[in-house]
Design a protein around this motif. Structure first.
Motif, PDB file in Angstrom:
ATOM      1  N   ASN A  54       0.849  -0.992   0.400  1.00 25.29           N
ATOM      2  CA  ASN A  54      -0.145   0.248  -0.406  1.00 25.29           C
ATOM      3  C   ASN A  54       1.087   1.369   0.063  1.00 25.29           C
ATOM      4  OD1 ASN A  54      -2.421   2.086   0.418  1.00 25.29           O
ATOM      5  ND2 ASN A  54      -1.952   1.878   2.728  1.00 25.29           N
ATOM      6  N   HIS A  55       2.037   1.591   0.828  1.00 25.54           N
ATOM      7  CA  HIS A  55       2.556   2.640   1.226  1.00 25.54           C
ATOM      8  C   HIS A  55       3.611   2.980  -0.145  1.00 25.54           C
ATOM      9  CE1 HIS A  55       2.339   3.473   5.427  1.00 25.54           C
ATOM     10  NE2 HIS A  55       0.719   3.147   5.030  1.00 25.54           N
ATOM     11  N   ALA A  56       4.209   1.646  -0.063  1.00 24.93           N
ATOM     12  CA  ALA A  56       4.934   1.567  -1.357  1.00 24.93           C
ATOM     13  C   ALA A  56       4.652   2.306  -2.847  1.00 24.93           C
ATOM     14  CB  ALA A  56       5.298   0.065  -1.686  1.00 24.93           C
ATOM     15  N   ILE A  57       3.337   1.337  -3.284  1.00 26.08           N
ATOM     16  CA  ILE A  57       2.795   2.294  -4.829  1.00 26.08           C
ATOM     17  C   ILE A  57       2.227   3.038  -4.427  1.00 26.08           C
ATOM     18  CG2 ILE A  57       0.798   1.753  -5.961  1.00 26.08           C
ATOM     19  CD1 ILE A  57       2.815  -0.468  -6.565  1.00 26.08           C
ATOM     20  N   SER A  58       1.751   3.973  -3.328  1.00 26.67           N
ATOM     21  CA  SER A  58       0.951   4.989  -2.349  1.00 26.67           C
ATOM     22  C   SER A  58       2.282   6.110  -3.299  1.00 26.67           C
ATOM     23  CB  SER A  58       1.100   5.238  -1.499  1.00 26.67           C
ATOM     24  OG  SER A  58       0.451   6.662  -1.179  1.00 26.67           O
ATOM     25  N   GLY A  59       3.765   5.666  -2.757  1.00 30.29           N
ATOM     26  CA  GLY A  59       4.701   6.770  -3.288  1.00 30.29           C
ATOM     27  C   GLY A  59       5.145   6.704  -4.154  1.00 30.29           C
ATOM     28  N   LEU A  60       4.618   5.989  -5.737  1.00 26.76           N
ATOM     29  CA  LEU A  60       4.543   6.903  -6.755  1.00 26.76           C
ATOM     30  C   LEU A  60       3.914   7.560  -7.196  1.00 26.76           C
ATOM     31  CD1 LEU A  60       4.712   2.967  -7.913  1.00 26.76           C
ATOM     32  CD2 LEU A  60       6.587   3.985  -7.334  1.00 26.76           C
ATOM     33  N   LYS A  61       3.035   7.765  -6.866  1.00 27.17           N
ATOM     34  CA  LYS A  61       2.045   9.132  -7.103  1.00 27.17           C
ATOM     35  C   LYS A  61       2.891  10.397  -7.919  1.00 27.17           C
ATOM     36  CE  LYS A  61      -0.228   9.150  -3.949  1.00 27.17           C
ATOM     37  NZ  LYS A  61      -1.644   9.157  -2.181  1.00 27.17           N
ATOM     38  N   PHE A  62       4.152  10.898  -6.216  1.00 25.03           N
ATOM     39  CA  PHE A  62       4.737  12.505  -6.636  1.00 25.03           C
ATOM     40  C   PHE A  62       4.882  12.886  -7.450  1.00 25.03           C
ATOM     41  CE2 PHE A  62       3.325  11.008  -2.250  1.00 25.03           C
ATOM     42  CZ  PHE A  62       2.472  12.262  -2.021  1.00 25.03           C
ATOM     43  N   HIS A  63       5.683  11.430  -8.508  1.00 25.59           N
ATOM     44  CA  HIS A  63       6.552  11.599  -9.494  1.00 25.59           C
ATOM     45  C   HIS A  63       6.036  11.305 -10.635  1.00 25.59           C
ATOM     46  CE1 HIS A  63      10.033  10.667 -12.449  1.00 25.59           C
ATOM     47  NE2 HIS A  63       9.535   9.324 -13.096  1.00 25.59           N
ATOM     48  N   LEU A  64       4.263  10.459 -10.591  1.00 24.12           N
ATOM     49  CA  LEU A  64       3.842  10.624 -11.552  1.00 24.12           C
ATOM     50  C   LEU A  64       3.307  12.048 -11.769  1.00 24.12           C
ATOM     51  CD1 LEU A  64       1.887   6.819 -10.856  1.00 24.12           C
ATOM     52  CD2 LEU A  64       4.329   7.371 -13.337  1.00 24.12           C
ATOM     53  N   LEU A  65       2.359  12.368 -10.826  1.00 25.26           N
ATOM     54  CA  LEU A  65       1.750  13.236 -11.043  1.00 25.26           C
ATOM     55  C   LEU A  65       2.589  14.859 -11.503  1.00 25.26           C
ATOM     56  CD1 LEU A  65       0.190  14.423  -7.193  1.00 25.26           C
ATOM     57  CD2 LEU A  65      -0.855  14.416  -9.380  1.00 25.26           C
ATOM     58  N   ARG A  66       3.987  15.286 -11.616  1.00 22.91           N
ATOM     59  CA  ARG A  66       5.081  16.073 -12.017  1.00 22.91           C
ATOM     60  C   ARG A  66       4.154  15.773 -13.786  1.00 22.91           C
ATOM     61  NH1 ARG A  66       9.677  18.350 -13.805  1.00 22.91           N
ATOM     62  NH2 ARG A  66      11.505  18.821 -12.254  1.00 22.91           N
ATOM     63  N   GLU A  67       4.318  14.570 -14.371  1.00 22.63           N
ATOM     64  CA  GLU A  67       4.612  15.125 -15.841  1.00 22.63           C
ATOM     65  C   GLU A  67       3.059  15.914 -15.954  1.00 22.63           C
ATOM     66  OE1 GLU A  67       3.943  10.381 -17.258  1.00 22.63           O
ATOM     67  OE2 GLU A  67       5.745   9.777 -16.084  1.00 22.63           O
ATOM     68  N   PHE A  68       2.467  15.640 -15.207  1.00 23.08           N
ATOM     69  CA  PHE A  68       0.750  16.533 -15.552  1.00 23.08           C
ATOM     70  C   PHE A  68       0.306  17.790 -15.691  1.00 23.08           C
ATOM     71  CE2 PHE A  68      -0.506  12.196 -14.690  1.00 23.08           C
ATOM     72  CZ  PHE A  68      -1.678  11.718 -16.013  1.00 23.08           C
ATOM     73  N   LEU A  69       2.142  18.217 -14.240  1.00 23.75           N
ATOM     74  CA  LEU A  69       2.215  19.893 -13.904  1.00 23.75           C
ATOM     75  C   LEU A  69       3.055  20.265 -14.905  1.00 23.75           C
ATOM     76  CD1 LEU A  69       0.640  18.796 -11.703  1.00 23.75           C
ATOM     77  CD2 LEU A  69       2.372  20.414  -9.818  1.00 23.75           C
ATOM     78  N   GLU A  70       3.712  19.580 -15.199  1.00 20.30           N
ATOM     79  CA  GLU A  70       4.473  19.486 -16.470  1.00 20.30           C
ATOM     80  C   GLU A  70       3.866  20.219 -17.766  1.00 20.30           C
ATOM     81  OE1 GLU A  70       7.100  16.630 -16.943  1.00 20.30           O
ATOM     82  OE2 GLU A  70       9.155  18.051 -16.313  1.00 20.30           O
ATOM     83  N   LEU A  71       2.771  20.198 -17.798  1.00 11.00           N
ATOM     84  CA  LEU A  71       2.094  20.260 -19.550  1.00 11.00           C
ATOM     85  C   LEU A  71       1.051  21.239 -18.483  1.00 11.00           C
ATOM     86  CD1 LEU A  71       1.055  16.422 -19.968  1.00 11.00           C
ATOM     87  CD2 LEU A  71       3.794  18.201 -21.664  1.00 11.00           C
TER      88      LEU A  71
END
Length: 259
Positions: A54-71
């Motif tokens: 649960n926590h290991a997967i949840s920590g991935l969200k911050f890197h993934l979010l960056r792709e959307f904010l960059e756009l």
């Protein structure tokens, strides 16, 4: 739970949603159910592998979010243990870098309060005033494409790649820690969401369901974050709010057994 999650979004009239699928099974599920998705391979940092799935997967969200904010996109990030009963985009202020739901359960814990520490040996100066606030919940927050927001994501991602830590704790540390010698703070603007509109499950099960003043009340979103029996409670909450079955929650205790 994914099915319940996107069904609640559709029922609330939300059309601008996207599910990030981290494996082929979820991607196939999305295709079969006409759910818009973004198939993204993601690698868990070695140091996070023993923190629990649960926590290991949840920590991935911050890197993934960056792709959307960059756009240039603002994003309302949602975990899948959340139910939507109203369109959340109609209830956002959009005036800060980060706008997040709270783990707090009243005005003091959600919005902050003066907590007085007592040290009798200090005599006249025995009382020291401190400021306390319960954490922002990293399972539901709105983030805008600003420089402080992107820096926040970078800082959290960097720390989670090196530290064996809970992503929500790191998220809050980076948001709230002020500048001090040897450290430059984030300087992000923050807003706490209304804890009744964007509700956590402690508020729901310990307060709202017991108070007649909330009869007919409909939250915008409800995060089943305080209880491990998420699926069962999500189904019961749909019966309670959507199907009008006011006895749907009676079988559930306020809290949960310690595991």
């Amino acid at each position: 739970m994914v099915n319940i999650w996107f069904s609640s979004l559709k029922r609330a009239g939300v059309s601008n949603y996207l599910l990030v699928a981290l494996d082929d099974q979820i991607a196939h599920f999305c295709k079969s159910n006409q759910v818009p998705f973004y198939r993204r391979d993601a690698t868990i940092a070695a140091i996070q592998k023993d923190t629990g799935d649960n926590h290991a997967i949840s920590g991935l969200k911050f890197h993934l979010l960056r792709e959307f904010l960059e756009l240039g996109y603002s994003v309302l990030l949602s975990d899948v243990d959340i139910l939507f009963f109203q369109n959340p985009f109609l209830h956002l202020y959009r005036d800060c870098d980060v706008e997040s739901m709270s783990d707090g359960y009243n005005n003091q814990t959600a919005y902050g309060y003066d907590d007085v520490s007592d040290d009798p040996k200090m005599g006249w100066a025995r009382y020291a005033h401190t400021m306390r606030i319960w954490v922002f919940n990293s399972g539901l927050f709105y983030i805008r494409p600003t420089i402080p927001s992107i820096e926040l994501l970078d800082r959290v991602t960097s720390r989670l790649s090196k530290e064996k830590a809970w992503d929500q704790a790191v998220f809050n540390e980076e948001l709230f820690r002020p500048s001090h010698p040897g450290y430059e703070g984030l300087h992000a603007s923050l807003r706490v969401m209304d804890y009744y509109l964007f509700m956590n499950s402690k508020v729901m099960f310990t307060i709202v369901r017991k108070d007649a003043n909330f009869d007919g009340f409909l939250p915008v979103a409800l995060h089943v974050n305080y209880h491990p029996d998420k699926y069962e409670r999500m189904l019961a909450l749909i019966n309670y709010f959507v199907n009008g079955k006011k006895d749907a929650l009676k079988a559930f205790p306020d809290g949960s057994e310690w595991r």
